[in-house]
Design an enzyme around this catalytic site. Structure first.
Site, PDB file in Angstrom:
ATOM      1  N   GLU A   1       0.873  -1.171   0.000  1.00 12.49           N
ATOM      2  CA  GLU A   1       0.000   0.000   0.000  1.00 12.49           C
ATOM      3  C   GLU A   1       0.913   1.224   0.000  1.00 12.49           C
ATOM      4  O   GLU A   1       1.797   1.330   0.848  1.00 12.49           O
ATOM      5  CB  GLU A   1      -0.886   0.005   1.257  1.00 12.49           C
ATOM      6  CG  GLU A   1      -1.812   1.195   1.249  1.00 12.49           C
ATOM      7  CD  GLU A   1      -2.752   1.259   2.455  1.00 12.49           C
ATOM      8  OE1 GLU A   1      -2.752   0.317   3.269  1.00 12.49           O
ATOM      9  OE2 GLU A   1      -3.460   2.271   2.555  1.00 12.49           O
TER      10      GLU A   1
ATOM     11  N   ARG B   1       5.146 -12.636   9.742  1.00 11.00           N
ATOM     12  CA  ARG B   1       5.872 -11.430   9.382  1.00 11.00           C
ATOM     13  C   ARG B   1       7.191 -11.360  10.146  1.00 11.00           C
ATOM     14  O   ARG B   1       7.359 -11.986  11.177  1.00 11.00           O
ATOM     15  CB  ARG B   1       5.035 -10.180   9.605  1.00 11.00           C
ATOM     16  CG  ARG B   1       4.565  -9.928  11.008  1.00 11.00           C
ATOM     17  CD  ARG B   1       3.936  -8.527  11.133  1.00 11.00           C
ATOM     18  NE  ARG B   1       2.997  -8.227  10.077  1.00 11.00           N
ATOM     19  CZ  ARG B   1       2.950  -7.054   9.432  1.00 11.00           C
ATOM     20  NH1 ARG B   1       3.770  -6.090   9.738  1.00 11.00           N
ATOM     21  NH2 ARG B   1       2.066  -6.843   8.479  1.00 11.00           N
TER      22      ARG B   1
ATOM     23  N   LYS C   1       4.542   0.739   9.539  1.00  8.49           N
ATOM     24  CA  LYS C   1       4.607   1.993   8.807  1.00  8.49           C
ATOM     25  C   LYS C   1       4.058   3.149   9.652  1.00  8.49           C
ATOM     26  O   LYS C   1       4.580   4.257   9.593  1.00  8.49           O
ATOM     27  CB  LYS C   1       3.832   1.876   7.497  1.00  8.49           C
ATOM     28  CG  LYS C   1       4.664   1.220   6.406  1.00  8.49           C
ATOM     29  CD  LYS C   1       3.986   1.297   5.065  1.00  8.49           C
ATOM     30  CE  LYS C   1       3.088   0.120   4.873  1.00  8.49           C
ATOM     31  NZ  LYS C   1       2.527   0.019   3.529  1.00  8.49           N
TER      32      LYS C   1
HETATM   33  P1  ATP Z   1       2.919  -2.235   8.066  1.00  2.00           P
HETATM   34  O1  ATP Z   1       2.467  -3.101   9.186  1.00  2.00           O
HETATM   35  O2  ATP Z   1       4.360  -1.884   8.126  1.00  2.00           O
HETATM   36  O3  ATP Z   1       2.049  -1.044   7.827  1.00  2.00           O
HETATM   37  P2  ATP Z   1       1.569  -3.475   5.886  1.00  2.00           P
HETATM   38  O4  ATP Z   1       1.300  -4.917   5.873  1.00  2.00           O
HETATM   39  O5  ATP Z   1       0.429  -2.614   6.178  1.00  2.00           O
HETATM   40  O6  ATP Z   1       2.827  -3.172   6.807  1.00  2.00           O
HETATM   41  P3  ATP Z   1       1.757  -3.309   3.060  1.00  2.00           P
HETATM   42  O7  ATP Z   1       2.221  -2.196   2.225  1.00  2.00           O
HETATM   43  O8  ATP Z   1       0.332  -3.682   3.011  1.00  2.00           O
HETATM   44  O9  ATP Z   1       2.206  -2.980   4.540  1.00  2.00           O
HETATM   45  O10 ATP Z   1       2.662  -4.576   2.814  1.00  2.00           O
HETATM   46  C1  ATP Z   1       2.993  -5.086   1.549  1.00  2.00           C
HETATM   47  C2  ATP Z   1       3.355  -6.513   1.699  1.00  2.00           C
HETATM   48  O11 ATP Z   1       4.454  -6.666   2.593  1.00  2.00           O
HETATM   49  C3  ATP Z   1       2.212  -7.306   2.284  1.00  2.00           C
HETATM   50  O12 ATP Z   1       2.104  -8.532   1.592  1.00  2.00           O
HETATM   51  C4  ATP Z   1       2.615  -7.518   3.713  1.00  2.00           C
HETATM   52  O13 ATP Z   1       2.062  -8.677   4.230  1.00  2.00           O
HETATM   53  C5  ATP Z   1       4.139  -7.577   3.604  1.00  2.00           C
HETATM   54  N1  ATP Z   1       4.756  -7.183   4.874  1.00  2.00           N
HETATM   55  C6  ATP Z   1       4.559  -6.049   5.569  1.00  2.00           C
HETATM   56  N2  ATP Z   1       5.256  -6.054   6.706  1.00  2.00           N
HETATM   57  C7  ATP Z   1       5.930  -7.226   6.750  1.00  2.00           C
HETATM   58  C8  ATP Z   1       6.835  -7.843   7.682  1.00  2.00           C
HETATM   59  N3  ATP Z   1       7.191  -7.235   8.826  1.00  2.00           N
HETATM   60  N4  ATP Z   1       7.318  -9.065   7.369  1.00  2.00           N
HETATM   61  C9  ATP Z   1       6.978  -9.670   6.233  1.00  2.00           C
HETATM   62  N5  ATP Z   1       6.136  -9.161   5.318  1.00  2.00           N
HETATM   63  C10 ATP Z   1       5.611  -7.952   5.568  1.00  2.00           C
HETATM   64 MG    MG Z   2      -1.276  -3.879   4.535  1.00  2.00          MG
END
Ligand code: ATP
Ligand code: MG
Length: 565
Positions: free
Chosen positions: A42, A267, A277
């Site tokens: 995102e 994760r 984020k």
């Molecule tokens: P955050 O918790 O940092 O806001 P998010 O999941 O909201 O992360 P996205 O931009 O939606 O951020 O993530 C893009 C991809 O990266 C998704 O498939 C998500 O599952 C993966 N991802 C995000 N954080 C991690 C992590 N700590 N370890 C592994 N994969 C991750």
């Molecule tokens: Mg997300």
């Protein structure tokens, strides 16, 4: 992307569950032996090391199986998203080695199709417009132990639902006045399935679609359909979506469209940092760091600026592997990977971080010798540079002890040490100021020892680095420590903010004296300062005034001995 190629994907010994799943699907022919993944960020922040894990998994699997991986921006929330983030994500994925060719997609490109899918659900009696307030919807959702209650609007006619949905799109209603919900089961044991919201009204400008839309699809509706439209086979996501898988499957089944398989993994958590984020934005907006690419940040751009290499990050991701259990990985493992790679590629140079002057009394005044010094001793890094030697040198203050402890093999009164690649010197005298601080060391050198050995073959245990005083270049060197004092700053006790746990000493700036060749390396260059660590030229550098970031220290054997004593 060149991931761990030591095992062939079809060989099932010691494979992680993702490989096992894909192999099963390939064996059954479920997706026609195709592997097509996607990385779906995102664009509401910069990518961090957790995303790197996801990038390595998705692009890595595609590459291993001869498949494809798409880059898809999951941009359904107009309020928090921005093209600045889109640009940084493209740059970071590319830098890590992700290749998506022309397969760069945006969920917002599917808004028309998604809207049509929503209409179809309404026509099939599988979705309805709810006119309860957000509070009422929340309150009627029930709990883990109690079923929810049905909305009074749940049994609107298809015609009324279609009419309201069209008027929602037409801009007749304010934010929150209505939502479109899936008609599933308010008593489902899975709370996600209790008539989840599919569309909401948001009178907001979208960074790509402008003001075309005032209704926006929710993540759970968008994600599965984007996967489906792109022909994704394995939709790999993090564990918090495990309960959403039932909804993922429901939407695709309800619309009877191509159906990818969602698979969840744990994760990445990393000690001494935060990987959310929301929290990273707080650090940037709150001025706790110098920006998204502050070298202390766990962001990809921060790590790049600090001098970490994509190879090291990929190595780290392959070492931590992929599992289903939540895990917290030691930051020191990442540093280990960085050291391993930089050891192989970084030219060795000399810099003195905390200088003290040495005068070599028997070296002729005004004489300068230019030593040709290789960038590595074992030839792993090709090339060499010229390093000037003269009567006055800087050495590291810590390489001299007036009163040396046992096993101290560096300089002390009467001791002889090797100056790296140059000569042996013996300390004759210590000059102090009125307050008793050491300001200068007087030494003599052995002209026979040129190049670091003597005809008599006498053993010299200590070798220290040095920089010629008249040729030295002043450099700003930024020394970094962990950003947080706690290994788990993301889990704070009640009443403690994660920002309370910031390490006040996470950055120390010193003025170093560096050999002249170091002023010539362009920004982004990674070097070793012999005996001190790996450093990277910062973009803040100006001609003749270089700035270095310490990427990672070398393992200091002396610190270990001293620690034990
Ligand atoms: P955050 O918790 O940092 O806001 P998010 O999941 O909201 O992360 P996205 O931009 O939606 O951020 O993530 C893009 C991809 O990266 C998704 O498939 C998500 O599952 C993966 N991802 C995000 N954080 C991690 C992590 N700590 N370890 C592994 N994969 C991750
Ligand atoms: Mg997300």
């Amino acid at each position: 992307m060149n991931m761990d190629a030591s095992s062939t994907p079809e060989n099932s010994v010691g494979l992680d569950f993702l490989h096992v799943r894909i192999n099963q699907d390939n064996a059954s022919g479920r997706f026609g032996r195709k592997v097509h993944t996607r990385f779906p960020p995102e664009p509401n922040g910069y990518l961090h090391i957790g995303h790197a894990k996801s990038i390595c998994i998705n692009f890595g699997l595609a590459q291993e199986y001869g498949g494809l991986c798409n880059l898809r921006f999951d941009d359904t929330n107009p309020v928090k998203e921005d093209t600045e983030y889109v640009d940084s994500i493209r740059e970071d994925v590319h830098w890590l080695g992700g290749e998506w060719d022309d397969r760069e997609y945006y969920a917002s490109n599917y808004f028309d199709q998604l809207y049509a899918f929503a209409e179809q659900l309404i026509r099939d009696g599988k979705a309805y417009v709810d006119s309860q307030s957000a509070e009422e919807i929340r309150a009627s959702r029930g709990t883990l132990t109690q079923p929810g209650t049905e909305s009074p609007y749940r049994n609107r006619s298809i015609e009324e639902n279609l009419d309201l949905f069209h008027r929602m799109r037409g801009g007749e209603f304010a934010d929150g006045e209505h939502v479109l919900r899936a008609k599933i089961d308010m008593a489902s044991p899975n709370v996600v399935m209790r008539d989840p919201t599919l569309y909401r009204i948001r009178h907001a400008e979208h960074h790509r679609t402008g003001d075309k839309w005032c209704v926006y699809p929710m993540y759970d509706f968008t994600h599965c359909l984007s996967d489906s439209l792109e022909g994704i086979t394995h939709s790999i996501c993090t564990l918090e979506f495990v309960n959403n898988r039932e909804l993922y499957d429901w939407v695709l089944d309800a619309l009877n469209v191509y159906h990818p398989q969602q698979i969840e993994f744990a994760r990445l958590g990393l000690t001494y940092t935060v990987l959310s984020k929301r929290k990273l934005i707080q650090l940037v907006k709150g001025g706790f760091v110098r920006g998204w690419d502050d070298p202390r940040m766990p962001t990809i751009c921060g790590m790049r600026r600090r001098g970490y290499t994509p190879e090291a990050i990929r190595d780290f991701c392959s070492r931590i592997g992929v599992a289903r259990a939540e895990n917290l990985v030691e930051y020191s493992l990442l540093e280990f990977c960085v050291r391993e790679h930089l050891n192989a590629i970084a030219p060795r140079t000399m810099a003195v971080l905390d200088p003290i002057k040495v005068v070599i009394e028997n070296y002729p005044e005004g004489q300068v010798e230019w030593f040709d010094m290789p960038f590595s001793q074992d030839g792993s890094v090709e090339g060499s540079r010229k390093v000037p030697f003269s009567r006055e040198l800087y050495i590291e203050r810590d390489d001299f002890r007036e009163d040396p402890p046992k096993k101290f093999h560096r300089l002390f009164p009467g001791s002889e040490v090797r100056l790296r690649y140059a000569y042996y010197v013996t300390c004759k005298d210590v000059i102090k100021d009125a307050d008793g601080n050491i300001v200068e060391l007087r030494c003599t050198y052995d002209p026979e020892s040129k190049g670091g050995a003597t005809p008599d073959g006498r053993k010299i245990k200590g070798t220290i680095h040095w920089v010629s005083v008249p040729h030295a270049v002043s450099a700003e060197v930024r020394l970094y420590e962990h950003l947080f004092t706690s290994p788990t700053p993301g889990n704070t006790p009640e009443g403690v903010e994660f920002t309370d746990l910031l390490n006040p000493d996470s950055m120390r700036v010193v003025t170093a004296q560096v050999e002249p060749a170091l002023a010539e390396f362009p920004a982004g260059s990674r070097v070793q300062f012999e005996r001190l660590g790996y450093f990277c030229v910062d973009p803040d550098s100006k001609p003749g005034a270089p700035v270095f970031n310490r990427t990672v220290t070398l393992k200091d054997s002396w610190a270990k001995i001293e620690g034990k004593q």
